[in-house]
Design a protein around this motif. Structure first.
Motif, PDB file in Angstrom:
ATOM      1  N   VAL A   1       0.827  -1.204   0.000  1.00  0.00           N
ATOM      2  CA  VAL A   1       0.000   0.000   0.000  1.00  0.00           C
ATOM      3  C   VAL A   1       0.863   1.257   0.000  1.00  0.00           C
ATOM      4  CG1 VAL A   1      -1.733   1.310   1.280  1.00  0.00           C
ATOM      5  CG2 VAL A   1      -1.905  -1.186   1.145  1.00  0.00           C
ATOM      6  N   ALA A   2       1.894   1.310   0.852  1.00  0.00           N
ATOM      7  CA  ALA A   2       2.765   2.483   0.919  1.00  0.00           C
ATOM      8  C   ALA A   2       3.458   2.738  -0.412  1.00  0.00           C
ATOM      9  CB  ALA A   2       3.809   2.297   2.025  1.00  0.00           C
ATOM     10  N   GLY A   3       3.886   1.677  -1.076  1.00  0.00           N
ATOM     11  CA  GLY A   3       4.529   1.829  -2.376  1.00  0.00           C
ATOM     12  C   GLY A   3       3.585   2.445  -3.392  1.00  0.00           C
ATOM     13  N   SER A   4       2.326   2.036  -3.376  1.00  0.00           N
ATOM     14  CA  SER A   4       1.328   2.597  -4.286  1.00  0.00           C
ATOM     15  C   SER A   4       1.138   4.083  -4.025  1.00  0.00           C
ATOM     16  CB  SER A   4      -0.006   1.857  -4.134  1.00  0.00           C
ATOM     17  OG  SER A   4       0.126   0.498  -4.490  1.00  0.00           O
ATOM     18  N   VAL A   5       1.106   4.461  -2.746  1.00  0.00           N
ATOM     19  CA  VAL A   5       0.937   5.876  -2.383  1.00  0.00           C
ATOM     20  C   VAL A   5       2.136   6.698  -2.860  1.00  0.00           C
ATOM     21  CG1 VAL A   5       0.763   7.496  -0.460  1.00  0.00           C
ATOM     22  CG2 VAL A   5      -0.541   5.371  -0.412  1.00  0.00           C
ATOM     23  N   LEU A   6       3.339   6.207  -2.600  1.00  0.00           N
ATOM     24  CA  LEU A   6       4.542   6.950  -2.993  1.00  0.00           C
ATOM     25  C   LEU A   6       4.654   7.068  -4.505  1.00  0.00           C
ATOM     26  CD1 LEU A   6       7.053   5.478  -0.389  1.00  0.00           C
ATOM     27  CD2 LEU A   6       6.241   7.845  -0.501  1.00  0.00           C
ATOM     28  N   ARG A   7       4.369   6.000  -5.209  1.00  0.00           N
ATOM     29  CA  ARG A   7       4.448   6.065  -6.672  1.00  0.00           C
ATOM     30  C   ARG A   7       3.360   6.964  -7.250  1.00  0.00           C
ATOM     31  NH1 ARG A   7       5.679   0.728  -5.646  1.00  0.00           N
ATOM     32  NH2 ARG A   7       3.558   0.022  -6.117  1.00  0.00           N
ATOM     33  N   ALA A   8       2.228   7.084  -6.544  1.00  0.00           N
ATOM     34  CA  ALA A   8       1.149   7.949  -7.010  1.00  0.00           C
ATOM     35  C   ALA A   8       1.557   9.421  -7.009  1.00  0.00           C
ATOM     36  CB  ALA A   8      -0.099   7.758  -6.149  1.00  0.00           C
TER      37      ALA A   8
ATOM     38  N   LEU B   1       4.775   3.794   6.789  1.00  0.00           N
ATOM     39  CA  LEU B   1       4.976   5.099   6.171  1.00  0.00           C
ATOM     40  C   LEU B   1       4.409   6.213   7.048  1.00  0.00           C
ATOM     41  CD1 LEU B   1       6.095   6.682   3.868  1.00  0.00           C
ATOM     42  CD2 LEU B   1       4.027   6.198   2.532  1.00  0.00           C
ATOM     43  N   LEU B   2       3.253   5.967   7.654  1.00  0.00           N
ATOM     44  CA  LEU B   2       2.697   6.946   8.579  1.00  0.00           C
ATOM     45  C   LEU B   2       3.644   7.163   9.760  1.00  0.00           C
ATOM     46  CD1 LEU B   2      -1.073   5.879   8.675  1.00  0.00           C
ATOM     47  CD2 LEU B   2      -0.137   7.982   7.691  1.00  0.00           C
ATOM     48  N   GLY B   3       4.221   6.076  10.267  1.00  0.00           N
ATOM     49  CA  GLY B   3       5.169   6.187  11.369  1.00  0.00           C
ATOM     50  C   GLY B   3       6.400   6.988  10.990  1.00  0.00           C
TER      51      GLY B   3
ATOM     52  N   VAL C   1       1.324  13.211   1.116  1.00  0.00           N
ATOM     53  CA  VAL C   1       1.512  11.759   1.194  1.00  0.00           C
ATOM     54  C   VAL C   1       0.726  11.206   2.369  1.00  0.00           C
ATOM     55  CG1 VAL C   1       3.186   9.916   1.578  1.00  0.00           C
ATOM     56  CG2 VAL C   1       3.772  11.837   0.091  1.00  0.00           C
ATOM     57  N   ARG C   2       0.831  11.872   3.510  1.00  0.00           N
ATOM     58  CA  ARG C   2       0.094  11.410   4.698  1.00  0.00           C
ATOM     59  C   ARG C   2      -1.417  11.463   4.462  1.00  0.00           C
ATOM     60  NH1 ARG C   2       0.220  10.306   9.984  1.00  0.00           N
ATOM     61  NH2 ARG C   2      -1.440  11.124  11.298  1.00  0.00           N
TER      62      ARG C   2
ATOM     63  N   ARG D   1      11.231  17.393  -3.671  1.00  0.00           N
ATOM     64  CA  ARG D   1      10.101  18.282  -3.981  1.00  0.00           C
ATOM     65  C   ARG D   1       8.758  17.549  -3.966  1.00  0.00           C
ATOM     66  NH1 ARG D   1      12.207  23.066  -5.696  1.00  0.00           N
ATOM     67  NH2 ARG D   1      14.368  23.034  -6.439  1.00  0.00           N
ATOM     68  N   ARG D   2       8.582  16.723  -2.937  1.00  0.00           N
ATOM     69  CA  ARG D   2       7.301  16.064  -2.724  1.00  0.00           C
ATOM     70  C   ARG D   2       6.758  16.504  -1.364  1.00  0.00           C
ATOM     71  NH1 ARG D   2       8.631  15.634  -7.099  1.00  0.00           N
ATOM     72  NH2 ARG D   2       8.651  13.809  -8.493  1.00  0.00           N
ATOM     73  N   ASP D   3       5.459  16.698  -1.287  1.00  0.00           N
ATOM     74  CA  ASP D   3       4.833  17.216  -0.078  1.00  0.00           C
ATOM     75  C   ASP D   3       4.533  16.084   0.898  1.00  0.00           C
ATOM     76  OD1 ASP D   3       3.369  18.456   1.872  1.00  0.00           O
ATOM     77  OD2 ASP D   3       1.797  19.226   0.553  1.00  0.00           O
ATOM     78  N   PRO D   4       5.231  16.029   2.036  1.00  0.00           N
ATOM     79  CA  PRO D   4       4.972  14.961   3.014  1.00  0.00           C
ATOM     80  C   PRO D   4       3.531  14.986   3.524  1.00  0.00           C
ATOM     81  CG  PRO D   4       7.027  16.096   3.508  1.00  0.00           C
ATOM     82  CD  PRO D   4       6.326  16.914   2.468  1.00  0.00           C
ATOM     83  N   GLY D   5       2.978  16.188   3.684  1.00  0.00           N
ATOM     84  CA  GLY D   5       1.602  16.284   4.151  1.00  0.00           C
ATOM     85  C   GLY D   5       0.629  15.655   3.181  1.00  0.00           C
TER      86      GLY D   5
END
Length: 216
Positions: free
Chosen positions: A43-50, A110-112, A135-136, A129-133
């Protein structure tokens, strides 16, 4: 702690250890786990690649923000966790508990990492240059969406009540045996379909198609 990790989460931790070893460092840092998660199918990989945070780009960010070190061939594997990484794991367990989930998946890891006090993972995302907020928020929206079933969630097997054999003609006894085998086979198919549905729901919710393209 690891006994609650999903198979995908454990695989990501092992991959993070390999990332750290390849960098020549003596412990697994949070950024190594971010790279590992991005390269995993969880799931985390899908979010990051998105958000177009792929492993290659993240490695460039790690190289740009980390102090170069000389590779020490005397290192012993597996490498230990850095204190910040261990803290991220503890937070990940709390995240899973907050969702009332009995397992710790890559989404919780990833949330941790994003809540870890030193901000190593957050700094890495900012460096590329990716927004951590964002992603969360994507993880939280996905996990809390109605009907979401994580493909990493352990499958709970429902026991089947088997009626004791009684005195019936032989052909009926054979039929009962066939029925039990049929039910077991059907249950196996249901488990596979459940995992596939969970994976597809995750991709649809993130706007990601299977071939890696992104939907605007």
């Amino acid at each position: 702690m690891y006994d609650r990790f999903s198979d995908a989460a454990r695989a990501a931790v092992a991959r993070a250890e390999a990332e750290a070893y390849a960098r020549g460092i003596h412990q697994v840092e949070p950024e190594d786990l971010v790279v590992a998660l991005a390269g995993h199918s969880g799931v985390a990989g899908s979010v990051l690649r998105a958000v177009a945070a792929d492993p290659a780009l993240l490695r460039e960010g790690v190289a740009a923000t980390s102090v170069p070190v000389a590779v020490d061939p005397a290192r012993v594997r597996p490498l230990p966790l850095a204190e910040s990484t261990a803290t991220a794991f503890t937070i990940a367990v709390r995240e899973a508990d907050g969702f009332r989930q009995g397992y710790v998946g890559t989404e919780h890891l990833l949330l941790g990492l994003l809540r870890e006090p030193t901000g190593r993972a957050t700094a890495l995302l900012l460096a590329i240059r990716r927004d951590p907020g964002m992603v969360r928020e994507r993880i939280l929206d996905l996990v809390s969406s109605p009907g979401f079933i994580s493909p990493e969630a352990p499958v709970v097997e429902v026991p089947i009540a088997i009626v004791p054999d009684v005195d019936v003609p032989d052909h009926r006894s054979r039929l009962a045996g066939v029925d039990r085998v049929l039910i077991e086979n059907l249950l196996e198919e249901v488990v596979k379909l459940r995992a596939e549905i969970g994976r597809l729901r995750a991709e649809v919710a993130l706007g990601v198609v299977r071939d890696g393209r992104h939907i605007a």
